[in-house]
Design an enzyme around this catalytic site. Sequence first.
Site, PDB file in Angstrom:
ATOM      1  N   LYS A  69       0.827  -1.210   0.000  1.00 32.25           N
ATOM      2  CA  LYS A  69       0.000   0.000   0.000  1.00 32.25           C
ATOM      3  C   LYS A  69       0.861   1.260   0.000  1.00 32.25           C
ATOM      4  CE  LYS A  69      -2.166  -1.293   3.739  1.00 32.25           C
ATOM      5  NZ  LYS A  69      -1.469  -2.578   3.892  1.00 32.25           N
ATOM      6  N   THR A  70       1.857   1.287   0.902  1.00 31.48           N
ATOM      7  CA  THR A  70       2.728   2.460   0.953  1.00 31.48           C
ATOM      8  C   THR A  70       3.493   2.614  -0.361  1.00 31.48           C
ATOM      9  OG1 THR A  70       2.941   2.276   3.354  1.00 31.48           O
ATOM     10  CG2 THR A  70       4.629   3.545   2.217  1.00 31.48           C
ATOM     11  N   ASP A 114      -1.444   7.207   6.103  1.00 34.88           N
ATOM     12  CA  ASP A 114      -1.361   5.779   6.406  1.00 34.88           C
ATOM     13  C   ASP A 114      -2.274   5.497   7.601  1.00 34.88           C
ATOM     14  OD1 ASP A 114      -0.472   3.234   6.022  1.00 34.88           O
ATOM     15  OD2 ASP A 114       1.611   3.620   6.606  1.00 34.88           O
TER      16      ASP A 114
HETATM   17  N1  LIG Z   1       4.377  -5.361  -5.823  1.00 38.38           N
HETATM   18  C1  LIG Z   1       5.549  -5.397  -5.215  1.00 38.38           C
HETATM   19  N2  LIG Z   1       6.658  -5.707  -5.887  1.00 38.38           N
HETATM   20  C2  LIG Z   1       7.846  -5.772  -5.247  1.00 38.38           C
HETATM   21  N3  LIG Z   1       8.025  -5.517  -3.938  1.00 38.38           N
HETATM   22  C3  LIG Z   1       6.960  -5.192  -3.226  1.00 38.38           C
HETATM   23  C4  LIG Z   1       5.668  -5.105  -3.814  1.00 38.38           C
HETATM   24  N4  LIG Z   1       4.784  -4.752  -2.864  1.00 38.38           N
HETATM   25  C5  LIG Z   1       5.477  -4.646  -1.716  1.00 38.38           C
HETATM   26  N5  LIG Z   1       6.781  -4.896  -1.933  1.00 38.38           N
HETATM   27  C6  LIG Z   1       7.846  -4.943  -0.910  1.00 38.38           C
HETATM   28  O1  LIG Z   1       7.247  -5.110   0.355  1.00 38.38           O
HETATM   29  C7  LIG Z   1       7.600  -4.043   1.224  1.00 38.38           C
HETATM   30  C8  LIG Z   1       6.375  -3.622   1.984  1.00 38.38           C
HETATM   31  O2  LIG Z   1       5.498  -2.930   1.136  1.00 38.38           O
HETATM   32  P1  LIG Z   1       4.636  -1.695   1.667  1.00 38.38           P
HETATM   33  O3  LIG Z   1       4.273  -0.895   0.485  1.00 38.38           O
HETATM   34  O4  LIG Z   1       5.350  -0.992   2.760  1.00 38.38           O
HETATM   35  O5  LIG Z   1       3.361  -2.478   2.246  1.00 38.38           O
HETATM   36  P2  LIG Z   1       2.145  -1.932   3.129  1.00 38.38           P
HETATM   37  O6  LIG Z   1       2.205  -0.441   3.115  1.00 38.38           O
HETATM   38  O7  LIG Z   1       0.926  -2.484   2.452  1.00 38.38           O
HETATM   39  O8  LIG Z   1       2.333  -2.519   4.500  1.00 38.38           O
HETATM   40  C9  LIG Z   1       8.189  -2.951   0.321  1.00 38.38           C
HETATM   41  O9  LIG Z   1       9.264  -2.310   0.921  1.00 38.38           O
HETATM   42  C10 LIG Z   1       8.690  -3.693  -0.883  1.00 38.38           C
HETATM   43  O10 LIG Z   1       9.997  -4.087  -0.626  1.00 38.38           O
HETATM   44 MG   LIG Z   2       2.532   0.785   4.800  1.00 38.77          MG
END
Ligand SMILES: Nc1ncnc2c1ncn2[C@@H]1O[C@H](COP(=O)(O)OP(=O)(O)O)[C@@H](O)[C@H]1O
Ligand SMILES: [Mg+2]
Length: 347
Positions: A69-70, A114
């Site tokens: 998401k981030t 967030d």
């Molecule tokens: N589609 C993707 N392709 C490659 N790496 C990803 C992908 N989605 C997430 N990641 C990896 O996972 C980590 C966590 O993602 P993040 O965007 O922080 O998730 P959320 O905000 O949903 O908790 C990122 O730092 C990245 O390394």
């Molecule tokens: Mg996040």
Amino acid sequence: MTEPDDETLSALAHTGEQDVEVTLRPKKLGEFIGQPRVREQLELVLESARRRGVPPDHVLLSGPPGLGKTSMAMIIAAELGSALRITSGPALERAGDLAAMLSNLAPGDVLFIDEIHRIARPAEEMLYLAMEDFRVDVVVGKGPGATSIPLEIAPFTLVGATTRSGALTGPLRDRFGFTGQMEFYSDDELDQVVRRAARILDIEIDPLGSAEIARRSRGTPRIANRLLRRVRDYAEVRADGVATKQVVRAALEVYDVDELGLDRLDRAVLGALVKSFGGGPVGVSTLAVAVGEEPTTVEEVCEPYLVRAGMLARTPRGRVATAAAWEHLGLQPPERVLPDPGLFDQP
Ligand SMILES: Nc1ncnc2c1ncn2[C@@H]1O[C@H](COP(=O)(O)OP(=O)(O)O)[C@@H](O)[C@H]1O
Ligand SMILES: [Mg+2]
């Protein structure tokens, strides 16, 4: 969760991990692996706004932790060529905090909030007007003499992220023009995530090795990347540096990651459900007490994957273990473990 081992598999980000996450974050929509539906929908939203020369509609990204998401919020700003301002629901305790943030926006900026479901009420109410009319009412003074001064803010795009879209109030949810529901990743997509991260981090991994990590990452890229780093440690210290399938299996054994990728908390939840409560139904708070965790952690971090793996069902009467859960724990399921399908009530 205090022991470092327990954190290996948690989908939540750990302290000190931000740097690696920044390196591994996909920077463009085209680099983003998986989520084909959300990607296509977003592409349309962004492209149409670009053609009309206006900031796109507000976007809500919803799904369990670690699914991107981030990263997606950052990509939205990058694709628009806009500046990104980042804050979070818990940081917006007072409406004044949000007012300051909003009044500093430049036209076209992307504001990322967030954990938006945790925003305080007064800030949330201020957000309604901001999202709809690009305006905030700042209240000056107290009591009967208080006046509210309307303040114009620059047209912006709000990107909200939440692990619990169900916890969002209706009025807030309605003000998002688009909701992207992030799904768990397939093994094949996670395999691509692992191979990409191995390339970036310069880790030698063979195809069977990356497939094994993918299979045990609980559908979550953050976990896949983390397991890869633990496997690298093992490969460097106890093997010849190459992450083969054998090395991956041995490393994950050390870190207590089981065949399905379940971690200690997952197994504790299933174990309590099956052993202490006879397979349920049992309320989530009771279950959380039994494993010594916060109900929100059990509900938002642990359960989504157990549900998707077909081991746990959420019913109106409480959580229920499926036959697969009993079997996974090496136990014989009782005659009737599954509730009537009519009882299922999955969000
Ligand atoms: N589609 C993707 N392709 C490659 N790496 C990803 C992908 N989605 C997430 N990641 C990896 O996972 C980590 C966590 O993602 P993040 O965007 O922080 O998730 P959320 O905000 O949903 O908790 C990122 O730092 C990245 O390394
Ligand atoms: Mg996040």
